[in-house]
Design an enzyme around this catalytic site. Structure first.
Site, PDB file in Angstrom:
ATOM      1  N   LEU A 183       0.848  -1.262   0.079  1.00  0.00           N
ATOM      2  CA  LEU A 183      -0.029  -0.108   0.003  1.00  0.00           C
ATOM      3  C   LEU A 183       0.664   1.232  -0.113  1.00  0.00           C
ATOM      4  CD1 LEU A 183      -2.867  -1.000   2.663  1.00  0.00           C
ATOM      5  CD2 LEU A 183      -2.714  -1.121   0.096  1.00  0.00           C
ATOM      6  N   GLY A 184       2.105   1.027   0.335  1.00  0.00           N
ATOM      7  CA  GLY A 184       2.937   2.409   0.509  1.00  0.00           C
ATOM      8  C   GLY A 184       4.148   2.200   1.470  1.00  0.00           C
ATOM      9  N   GLY A 200       7.302   4.652   3.736  1.00  0.00           N
ATOM     10  CA  GLY A 200       7.674   5.791   4.042  1.00  0.00           C
ATOM     11  C   GLY A 200       8.697   6.107   5.390  1.00  0.00           C
ATOM     12  N   GLY A 201       8.865   7.186   5.993  1.00  0.00           N
ATOM     13  CA  GLY A 201       9.951   7.087   6.984  1.00  0.00           C
ATOM     14  C   GLY A 201       9.705   6.049   8.149  1.00  0.00           C
ATOM     15  N   MET A 202       8.487   5.872   8.502  1.00  0.00           N
ATOM     16  CA  MET A 202       8.222   4.986   9.566  1.00  0.00           C
ATOM     17  C   MET A 202       8.313   3.420   9.064  1.00  0.00           C
ATOM     18  SD  MET A 202       7.272   5.159  12.846  1.00  0.00           S
ATOM     19  CE  MET A 202       6.578   3.899  13.856  1.00  0.00           C
ATOM     20  N   VAL A 255       3.820  -0.338   4.438  1.00  0.00           N
ATOM     21  CA  VAL A 255       2.672  -0.763   4.719  1.00  0.00           C
ATOM     22  C   VAL A 255       2.066  -1.836   3.674  1.00  0.00           C
ATOM     23  CG1 VAL A 255       0.050   0.501   5.101  1.00  0.00           C
ATOM     24  CG2 VAL A 255       2.217   1.923   5.367  1.00  0.00           C
ATOM     25  N   LYS A 300       1.043  -2.006   8.943  1.00  0.00           N
ATOM     26  CA  LYS A 300       2.364  -1.359   8.916  1.00  0.00           C
ATOM     27  C   LYS A 300       3.518  -1.818   9.533  1.00  0.00           C
ATOM     28  CE  LYS A 300      -1.614   2.108   9.426  1.00  0.00           C
ATOM     29  NZ  LYS A 300      -1.827   2.883   8.259  1.00  0.00           N
ATOM     30  N   ASP A 343      -0.132  14.666  13.353  1.00  0.00           N
ATOM     31  CA  ASP A 343       0.215  14.216  11.925  1.00  0.00           C
ATOM     32  C   ASP A 343      -0.904  14.230  11.126  1.00  0.00           C
ATOM     33  OD1 ASP A 343       2.450  14.081   9.954  1.00  0.00           O
ATOM     34  OD2 ASP A 343       2.460  11.715  10.354  1.00  0.00           O
TER      35      ASP A 343
END
Length: 530
Positions: free
Chosen positions: A21-22, A24-26, A29, A43, A138
């Site tokens: 799904l994607g 990022g920095g964390m 997903v 996630k 956020d």
């Protein structure tokens, strides 16, 4: 949504992965599924973050924060990784809808009526966030999902777990550049007014396709952007006149001059406007339908002979494999839950109260909720969805048979070895269910739970009235229509709206089998006592 990559694991935490799904920095997903076919957004946390001192504690704390917010505009936490797991992960309900960021990048800004309606809906979400005592920190276009019936606000505080401003290096900021409040941009601990600022910045983006601190097509490096957020006036050209004064107030540099979430909602509710379903872009329902169709294909087990291994069917007479999630409503009384680590086994998963406070057990109930239960907790299932009806159910079965009538009880071990901080330490866990014959939709029974906290002796159980929701050959689903502490003098709140799936294993034995957050230490078998 994109296909899994060659190096991706086939499953995480017992949940098969279906797509990406994607990232990022964390972390990354994934789209995952429960055994029953319920879609999840799973996630993961980057390994280097997981190795930071105290990260596991912060991560668990932010999940508990996330799960306190229960309203129509949020998604529920379903499960998360146990201590020491690699990678660490969090599974939430999945909504097959584009984010505001994705939509605007693909289709352009929203029309003025849709922006005004988005403001009204998100302000209502923010009121619910504040009522739970939570600060999101956020709010950004990527954390707003454009559902066809309402928008959703997701990812409460998860990014903050990676960079706690009380523990990180000087100059670190928590949140997404372009939508941060000035106090976040300077590294201060942000309170509720920061969410108001970010909400207004998101509305500017919805109306214009840019942050309020960037001109159209402009790009800035992080220090320059943060400087503008702290010192420059926002660019509000293109914001609808109906919300322009309010947006300007919300973007005040001084947190004390911004309106509250409650004040924003009151002002927006005073003005007339279309409902969300009427205000959404005309192309949105078709986009959601496309995503749901794609999701159904991923969730449907392949047929035998197609070259793929089909999902094994449940054994004869098994109950519908319904994923359990934390119920709607406040989670002040929930502190322990469990998820099977494999078929027929369970391991504890913690959903506790804040450390230092008296921690309660999971309201001493066995919460199970259909992903599409029609009770306001989810979306109606797409046609042909694998979760549309429980395994073994019969459309013609409309009443609970007389053979179910009676009183059933069982005793579980409780959680005597719990730490007493994240999860309550309790003794034996007793559940008594009394059932009478009745039709679907009628109240046909009651469940009483008794479980005592070892340190205080308090009874953490809940008592619920049970309405019959659905009947199969030997399986029945019951909905809790009322819920209150078994000890009437108790001050905690019990979860609301739980669903229970029970199987008549033999004439004198009921079993409960579920795959999600089930109360740790509860009985799995109830025997007829009279």
């Amino acid at each position: 949504m994109e296909a899994l990559r060659p190096g991706d694991p086939p499953e995480i935490g017992g949940y098969p992965l279906l797509a990406r799904l994607g990232e990022g920095g964390m972390g990354e997903v994934f789209l995952a599924r429960t055994v029953s076919g319920r879609p999840l957004a799973l996630k993961t946390v980057h390994r280097d973050l997981g190795l930071q001192p105290d990260f596991a504690e912060r991560f668990a704390g932010e999940i508990r924060t996330n799960d306190r917010v229960r309203c129509a505009w949020t998604v529920s936490v379903v499960d998360f990784s146990p201590p020491g797991a690699t990678p660490q992960w969090l599974a939430t309900e999945y909504v097959a809808a584009p984010s505001l960021g994705d939509w605007v990048r693909t289709h352009g800004p929203l029309a003025a009526p849709a922006v005004a309606c988005l403001a009204r809906e998100l302000s209502a979400a923010l009121v619910a966030v504040r009522a739970a005592g939570v600060v999101h920190r956020d709010i950004k276009p990527g954390n707003v999902l454009l559902g066809p019936e309402r928008p959703f606000l997701i990812d409460f505080g998860i990014a903050r777990a990676a960079q706690d401003p009380r523990r990180t290096r000087t100059g670190a900021v928590v949140g997404t550049p372009g939508f941060l409040a000035p106090e976040q941009a300077t590294g201060d601990v942000a309170a509720a007014p920061a969410d108001v600022f970010s909400l207004a910045a998101v509305l500017v983006y919805a109306a214009t396709g840019r942050s309020p601190f960037l001109a159209a097509g402009e790009e800035l490096d992080l220090p320059a952007l943060l400087y503008r957020i702290v010192h420059a006036e926002p660019l509000l050209d293109g914001v609808p006149e109906v919300i322009l004064p309010l947006v300007r107030e919300c973007l005040a540099k001084d947190p004390g001059r911004r309106p509250t979430a409650e004040g924003i909602r009151a002002r927006l509710d005073a003005g007339a406007g279309p409902d969300w379903s009427e205000a959404v872009p005309p192309a949105l329902p078709a986009e959601v339908a496309r995503r749901e169709a794609e999701l159904r294909l991923l969730l449907t087990p392949p047929r035998s002979g197609t070259g793929s291994t089909p999902t094994p069917p449940p054994p004869p007479g098994a109950p519908p494999e319904v994923p359990a999630t934390a119920p709607e409503g406040p989670l002040t009384s929930q502190a322990a839950s469990g998820r099977p680590s494999g078929r027929g086994s369970r391991r504890p998963v913690l959903l506790g109260a804040t450390a230092g406070a008296a921690v309660l057990a999971a309201a001493a109930v066995l919460p199970v909720r259909f992903p599409w239960s029609g009770d306001g907790a989810g979306t109606a299932p797409p046609s042909g969805s694998p979760a549309a009806s429980p395994s073994g159910s019969s459309p013609s079965a409309q009443a609970l048979p007389v053979s179910w009538a009676g009183t059933w009880s069982g005793v579980g071990p409780g959680t005597p070895d719990a730490d007493g901080v994240v999860r309550a330490r309790t003794g034996e866990f007793t559940v008594t269910v009394t059932l009478s014959p009745g039709a679907v939709g009628e109240v046909v029974g009651r469940q009483v739970s008794e479980v005592k906290e070892t340190s205080s002796g308090r009874n953490l159980g809940c008592t619920e009235a049970l309405a019959l929701r659905q009947v199969g050959r030997n399986t029945a689903v019951f909905a809790a229509v009322t819920s209150h502490p078994t000890d009437r003098a108790a001050t905690f709140d019990c979860p609301q709206g739980n669903l229970y799936v029970l199987t008549l294993a033999d004439p004198d034995r009921l079993t409960l089998e579920s795959e999600g957050a089930q109360s740790a230490g509860a009985p799995t078998t109830l025997t007829r006592s009279r």
